[in-house]
Design a protein around this motif. Sequence first.
Motif, PDB file in Angstrom:
ATOM      1  N   VAL A 358      76.891  79.234  34.735  1.00 20.11           N
ATOM      2  CA  VAL A 358      76.697  79.714  36.105  1.00 20.11           C
ATOM      3  C   VAL A 358      77.815  79.185  37.008  1.00 20.11           C
ATOM      4  CG1 VAL A 358      75.235  79.203  38.118  1.00 20.11           C
ATOM      5  CG2 VAL A 358      74.230  80.245  36.059  1.00 20.11           C
ATOM      6  N   ILE A 359      78.172  77.917  36.814  1.00 12.81           N
ATOM      7  CA  ILE A 359      79.232  77.313  37.636  1.00 12.81           C
ATOM      8  C   ILE A 359      80.581  77.956  37.321  1.00 12.81           C
ATOM      9  CG2 ILE A 359      80.552  75.182  38.031  1.00 12.81           C
ATOM     10  CD1 ILE A 359      77.848  73.671  37.566  1.00 12.81           C
ATOM     11  N   SER A 360      80.885  78.081  36.052  1.00 12.55           N
ATOM     12  CA  SER A 360      82.212  78.647  35.738  1.00 12.55           C
ATOM     13  C   SER A 360      82.247  80.140  36.071  1.00 12.55           C
ATOM     14  CB  SER A 360      82.600  78.378  34.282  1.00 12.55           C
ATOM     15  OG  SER A 360      81.662  78.948  33.416  1.00 12.55           O
ATOM     16  N   GLY A 361      81.096  80.793  36.075  1.00 17.07           N
ATOM     17  CA  GLY A 361      81.053  82.185  36.521  1.00 17.07           C
ATOM     18  C   GLY A 361      81.417  82.315  37.993  1.00 17.07           C
ATOM     19  N   ALA A 362      81.041  81.320  38.781  1.00 18.30           N
ATOM     20  CA  ALA A 362      81.364  81.363  40.215  1.00 18.30           C
ATOM     21  C   ALA A 362      82.804  80.925  40.461  1.00 18.30           C
ATOM     22  CB  ALA A 362      80.395  80.462  40.990  1.00 18.30           C
ATOM     23  N   GLU A 363      83.291  79.989  39.659  1.00 18.57           N
ATOM     24  CA  GLU A 363      84.660  79.495  39.837  1.00 18.57           C
ATOM     25  C   GLU A 363      85.147  78.967  38.490  1.00 18.57           C
ATOM     26  OE1 GLU A 363      87.301  79.316  42.144  1.00 18.57           O
ATOM     27  OE2 GLU A 363      88.074  78.556  40.218  1.00 18.57           O
ATOM     28  N   PRO A 364      86.001  79.724  37.841  1.00 20.03           N
ATOM     29  CA  PRO A 364      86.432  79.331  36.486  1.00 20.03           C
ATOM     30  C   PRO A 364      87.089  77.944  36.429  1.00 20.03           C
ATOM     31  CG  PRO A 364      87.047  81.603  36.955  1.00 20.03           C
ATOM     32  CD  PRO A 364      86.530  81.039  38.234  1.00 20.03           C
ATOM     33  N   ALA A 365      87.707  77.520  37.518  1.00 14.58           N
ATOM     34  CA  ALA A 365      88.384  76.214  37.498  1.00 14.58           C
ATOM     35  C   ALA A 365      87.427  75.047  37.691  1.00 14.58           C
ATOM     36  CB  ALA A 365      89.465  76.177  38.588  1.00 14.58           C
ATOM     37  N   ALA A 366      86.194  75.328  37.982  1.00 16.33           N
ATOM     38  CA  ALA A 366      85.227  74.254  38.256  1.00 16.33           C
ATOM     39  C   ALA A 366      84.945  73.446  37.002  1.00 16.33           C
ATOM     40  CB  ALA A 366      83.924  74.847  38.790  1.00 16.33           C
ATOM     41  N   ARG A 367      84.754  72.136  37.190  1.00 16.63           N
ATOM     42  CA  ARG A 367      84.442  71.241  36.066  1.00 16.63           C
ATOM     43  C   ARG A 367      83.145  70.496  36.361  1.00 16.63           C
ATOM     44  NH1 ARG A 367      88.928  67.299  36.457  1.00 16.63           N
ATOM     45  NH2 ARG A 367      87.757  66.257  34.807  1.00 16.63           N
ATOM     46  N   PRO A 368      82.055  70.946  35.803  1.00 12.54           N
ATOM     47  CA  PRO A 368      80.776  70.270  36.063  1.00 12.54           C
ATOM     48  C   PRO A 368      80.641  68.969  35.284  1.00 12.54           C
ATOM     49  CG  PRO A 368      80.449  72.162  34.619  1.00 12.54           C
ATOM     50  CD  PRO A 368      81.912  72.135  34.959  1.00 12.54           C
ATOM     51  N   VAL A 369      80.053  67.981  35.915  1.00 12.65           N
ATOM     52  CA  VAL A 369      79.670  66.729  35.256  1.00 12.65           C
ATOM     53  C   VAL A 369      78.219  66.460  35.633  1.00 12.65           C
ATOM     54  CG1 VAL A 369      80.179  64.279  34.929  1.00 12.65           C
ATOM     55  CG2 VAL A 369      82.038  65.871  35.520  1.00 12.65           C
ATOM     56  N   LEU A 370      77.362  66.453  34.622  1.00 14.64           N
ATOM     57  CA  LEU A 370      75.930  66.288  34.884  1.00 14.64           C
ATOM     58  C   LEU A 370      75.464  64.901  34.446  1.00 14.64           C
ATOM     59  CD1 LEU A 370      76.180  69.387  35.058  1.00 14.64           C
ATOM     60  CD2 LEU A 370      73.991  69.562  33.827  1.00 14.64           C
ATOM     61  N   PHE A 371      74.586  64.334  35.234  1.00 13.45           N
ATOM     62  CA  PHE A 371      73.862  63.134  34.807  1.00 13.45           C
ATOM     63  C   PHE A 371      72.615  63.048  35.671  1.00 13.45           C
ATOM     64  CE2 PHE A 371      74.824  60.465  38.468  1.00 13.45           C
ATOM     65  CZ  PHE A 371      75.994  61.012  38.953  1.00 13.45           C
ATOM     66  N   GLY A 372      71.722  62.152  35.309  1.00 13.64           N
ATOM     67  CA  GLY A 372      70.551  62.055  36.170  1.00 13.64           C
ATOM     68  C   GLY A 372      69.384  61.321  35.556  1.00 13.64           C
ATOM     69  N   HIS A 373      68.250  61.536  36.192  1.00 10.17           N
ATOM     70  CA  HIS A 373      67.022  60.813  35.888  1.00 10.17           C
ATOM     71  C   HIS A 373      66.135  61.730  35.050  1.00 10.17           C
ATOM     72  CE1 HIS A 373      68.685  58.345  39.077  1.00 10.17           C
ATOM     73  NE2 HIS A 373      68.612  59.352  39.915  1.00 10.17           N
ATOM     74  N   ALA A 374      66.298  61.633  33.723  1.00 11.22           N
ATOM     75  CA  ALA A 374      65.616  62.582  32.844  1.00 11.22           C
ATOM     76  C   ALA A 374      64.104  62.523  32.994  1.00 11.22           C
ATOM     77  CB  ALA A 374      66.001  62.301  31.385  1.00 11.22           C
ATOM     78  N   GLY A 375      63.595  61.313  33.193  1.00 16.75           N
ATOM     79  CA  GLY A 375      62.142  61.166  33.284  1.00 16.75           C
ATOM     80  C   GLY A 375      61.545  61.907  34.465  1.00 16.75           C
ATOM     81  N   ASP A 376      62.344  62.144  35.488  1.00 20.32           N
ATOM     82  CA  ASP A 376      61.866  62.823  36.694  1.00 20.32           C
ATOM     83  C   ASP A 376      62.289  64.283  36.740  1.00 20.32           C
ATOM     84  OD1 ASP A 376      61.212  60.189  37.494  1.00 20.32           O
ATOM     85  OD2 ASP A 376      63.182  59.957  38.410  1.00 20.32           O
ATOM     86  N   GLY A 377      62.991  64.762  35.740  1.00 24.97           N
ATOM     87  CA  GLY A 377      63.509  66.144  35.797  1.00 24.97           C
ATOM     88  C   GLY A 377      64.611  66.313  36.825  1.00 24.97           C
ATOM     89  N   ASN A 378      65.266  65.226  37.165  1.00 20.99           N
ATOM     90  CA  ASN A 378      66.225  65.194  38.274  1.00 20.99           C
ATOM     91  C   ASN A 378      67.654  65.070  37.750  1.00 20.99           C
ATOM     92  OD1 ASN A 378      66.677  62.720  40.972  1.00 20.99           O
ATOM     93  ND2 ASN A 378      67.688  64.674  40.673  1.00 20.99           N
ATOM     94  N   LEU A 379      68.438  66.125  37.944  1.00 20.56           N
ATOM     95  CA  LEU A 379      69.844  66.079  37.540  1.00 20.56           C
ATOM     96  C   LEU A 379      70.751  66.059  38.761  1.00 20.56           C
ATOM     97  CD1 LEU A 379      70.140  68.546  34.508  1.00 20.56           C
ATOM     98  CD2 LEU A 379      70.173  66.041  34.469  1.00 20.56           C
ATOM     99  N   HIS A 380      71.798  65.257  38.663  1.00 16.39           N
ATOM    100  CA  HIS A 380      72.855  65.296  39.667  1.00 16.39           C
ATOM    101  C   HIS A 380      73.978  66.156  39.107  1.00 16.39           C
ATOM    102  CE1 HIS A 380      70.803  62.419  42.145  1.00 16.39           C
ATOM    103  NE2 HIS A 380      70.719  61.577  41.139  1.00 16.39           N
ATOM    104  N   VAL A 381      74.133  67.323  39.718  1.00 15.28           N
ATOM    105  CA  VAL A 381      75.165  68.252  39.264  1.00 15.28           C
ATOM    106  C   VAL A 381      76.411  67.999  40.105  1.00 15.28           C
ATOM    107  CG1 VAL A 381      75.793  70.673  38.955  1.00 15.28           C
ATOM    108  CG2 VAL A 381      73.411  69.943  38.637  1.00 15.28           C
TER     109      VAL A 381
END
Lengths: 456, 456
Positions: A358-381
Amino acid sequence: VPLPDRFLHALATIAGDHHVLTEPDLRAGYETDWTRRYHGSTPAVVRPGSTAEVAAILRLCREHGVPLVPQGGNTGLVGGGVPHNGEVVLSLRRLDAVAAFDPGSGEITAGAGVTLATVQEAVRAQGWNFGVDLASRDSATIGGMVATNAGGIRVLRYGGMRQQILGIEAVLSDGAVLSRMPGLLKDNSGYDLAQLLAGSEGTLAVITAVRLKLVPQQPQRAVALLAVEDISAALRVVSAVRRTMPSLEAAEVFFPEGLELVCRHARLPYPFPATHPCYLLLECAAQGDESAPLAGTLAAIAGIRDSAIATDRPGRDRLWAYRERHTESISVEGIPHKLDVTLPLGRLPEFEHRVRAVISGAEPAARPVLFGHAGDGNLHVNILGLAPDDDRPDDAVLRLVAELGGSISAEHGIGIAKMPWLHLTRSTADREAMRAIKSALDPAGILNPGVVIPRA
Amino acid sequence: VPLPDRFLHALATIAGDHHVLTEPDLRAGYETDWTRRYHGSTPAVVRPGSTAEVAAILRLCREHGVPLVPQGGNTGLVGGGVPHNGEVVLSLRRLDAVAAFDPGSGEITAGAGVTLATVQEAVRAQGWNFGVDLASRDSATIGGMVATNAGGIRVLRYGGMRQQILGIEAVLSDGAVLSRMPGLLKDNSGYDLAQLLAGSEGTLAVITAVRLKLVPQQPQRAVALLAVEDISAALRVVSAVRRTMPSLEAAEVFFPEGLELVCRHARLPYPFPATHPCYLLLECAAQGDESAPLAGTLAAIAGIRDSAIATDRPGRDRLWAYRERHTESISVEGIPHKLDVTLPLGRLPEFEHRVRAVISGAEPAARPVLFGHAGDGNLHVNILGLAPDDDRPDDAVLRLVAELGGSISAEHGIGIAKMPWLHLTRSTADREAMRAIKSALDPAGILNPGVVIPRA
């Protein structure tokens, strides 16, 4: 629009001359938040020293129709504490008294301006801890943390700020002081105004003090870093550990893209001989050593590709570094767009699976890095490689969140940054109810205008 | 005032003829609560079968200016669910679907009319439990329990209903449906309306469904009954155990006056050879056997005069009976006045020390029986030997509560029973803010009039 002299004079009479800052260099630190992404300008910063001064300032502002932005440690991430339209900044940092700490019952009363670190230090010597912890602990204030319902890495076990509140003192826009802080563990006597103010981001009242519940200190900690095949596997591990080990305190997730940045910029060795599609960090804390039960529980779970467990402080810190140094390592690469989202746990794998496309579809140059609090279903995109004002990838991510039944803000709040997307996950009925409550408590709309509730 | 025929006709069109009860014998069960102390009369009971029907009923009531009282299991103790002024009764019991149970994440969605026991049964087979438990579990409904923020014996560990809520569906007085139930563990996107509705006693909206968080089942339980010299000693024990044993789930207190009634009416042997000034019952629950750590912790605490520990079911039940059979044993003696109060933990001893004299000062023939949830500072002050409408002892007790910084309602709510005393512990500013919120969300005042907010 400059403020009338008699307003500034009255402000100085209330708070004292040297606590009304109008010089540009004195104001500057209050006009930009620490992300440096959100800034504005204010004609004056006022720094009251007591609840009575806050009340007097609010009465004055209401009389003059002057809007204001309450501000704590200015560590927000969504522009909710910055004067965007020339509002007066009401800094609560001088309300920094730790008023009452009761080691018997495990409760503490803190002024709005007390930092999280101060609370932690005050209680740890007596065998207690505070249930919320986050990286900005030295600056973030208790008042701001309640106003934004701050989260962090211990939500899985202890809940967020909302769950720590036993009482609140706050000033309404007409100067009336709500004060209910006896430290009662139960209280069903009418509407819970403290719970309404938690997470209202300074739009309904100015929080001046909070009574907080503490949690018993757990001296022994065990940390496990696990390599798993995907986020579904990570969630299965969290579910299994959570059900058998009440000592589970944190369950953090990250991916090869982030690990590579961390290892490169923080000069850390890779944790395992091979790279893996997904990493899960677990921490258990108890009175005794939880490493054997944790290892035993993990041994019974299929799908763990590699693992490391540490119980001593250096070993635990070494494992935590892979997760904790994500933010700074991302910053070395550029200023990311930060989206803080939650998904229902059952939809998290689909989200993680689809979001990069979805991110690269909006902007091919974008570089996502995901991390977060798995126990809470909470991701920092985090998204690198974007122009600061290119909101197309943000929009695409938040629409995916909404499609999957999530929230566009897990723990950062709405501020002004997320206002364009609030309608995605809060219905018209929800937003009309919020507006009705705002109008009821702040009819003149002087408290943090434009945040949570759109400007009229 | 009889309802217009066209109103009743419209009501039947919405809910179906057989779900609008106007015959006296059909209405009777809805007009009196289970304390039998509070009763009224209603021209009609309507039993909607869906959220859409609830919304249509509210629109109809608002159009006709007809007030209504939402009712769940009718197990309230303060008259908050009974039609006191000829209101229509809106019974939510038909909303009894368990809509979604996710054993992976430990969440369940329940209609407002689902009983607590039904939720407990649904989840226990899958290794989960529900954090709130109380004696009326077979009748009390989830909607009513959220509306009143019900408590019970596990609040010490898991919190009350408020802490179990992950999402809510509710209908506002204009028929708008608030619906936010994705089951998100974190959500900071604007005001938390679910938390505002929790404990609002049906005065702001009608709750139709709730998404609830579950807690992992703890299969092994250890119960200790302790004799101590006074409530201060009991609180010291609770504080010490709480700090070292996260498995502590309940900490209940009672006194010789109640023990004597229980042993006499329930024909139980006295638990210890001697009688003692104060009794404390502790329960720990974990994956493993907690009896040895519990015994070890207790052995290190001074001031325990006698003790008994049980881990098997019959032994645990035998110890719990001394606490649980208080209510029925008191009822054998007469219809008590029941006051449900919390004190700050530090003031509980002074309260317990003074309250009996305060009661006998108001009415020498009064016989107080105290018991409660020591860990929460919550005492149930039962008073026997009073005329039903003699409120002088109640008044004296609640004034003492206020003097000591407590709350006049810990877990039962305000209803109509506690309205005369609400001002004792909620300030004018608090009550004005509550009224403003009520007016914002229910401007016509048709939802449970006279409860929490005084009639205009």
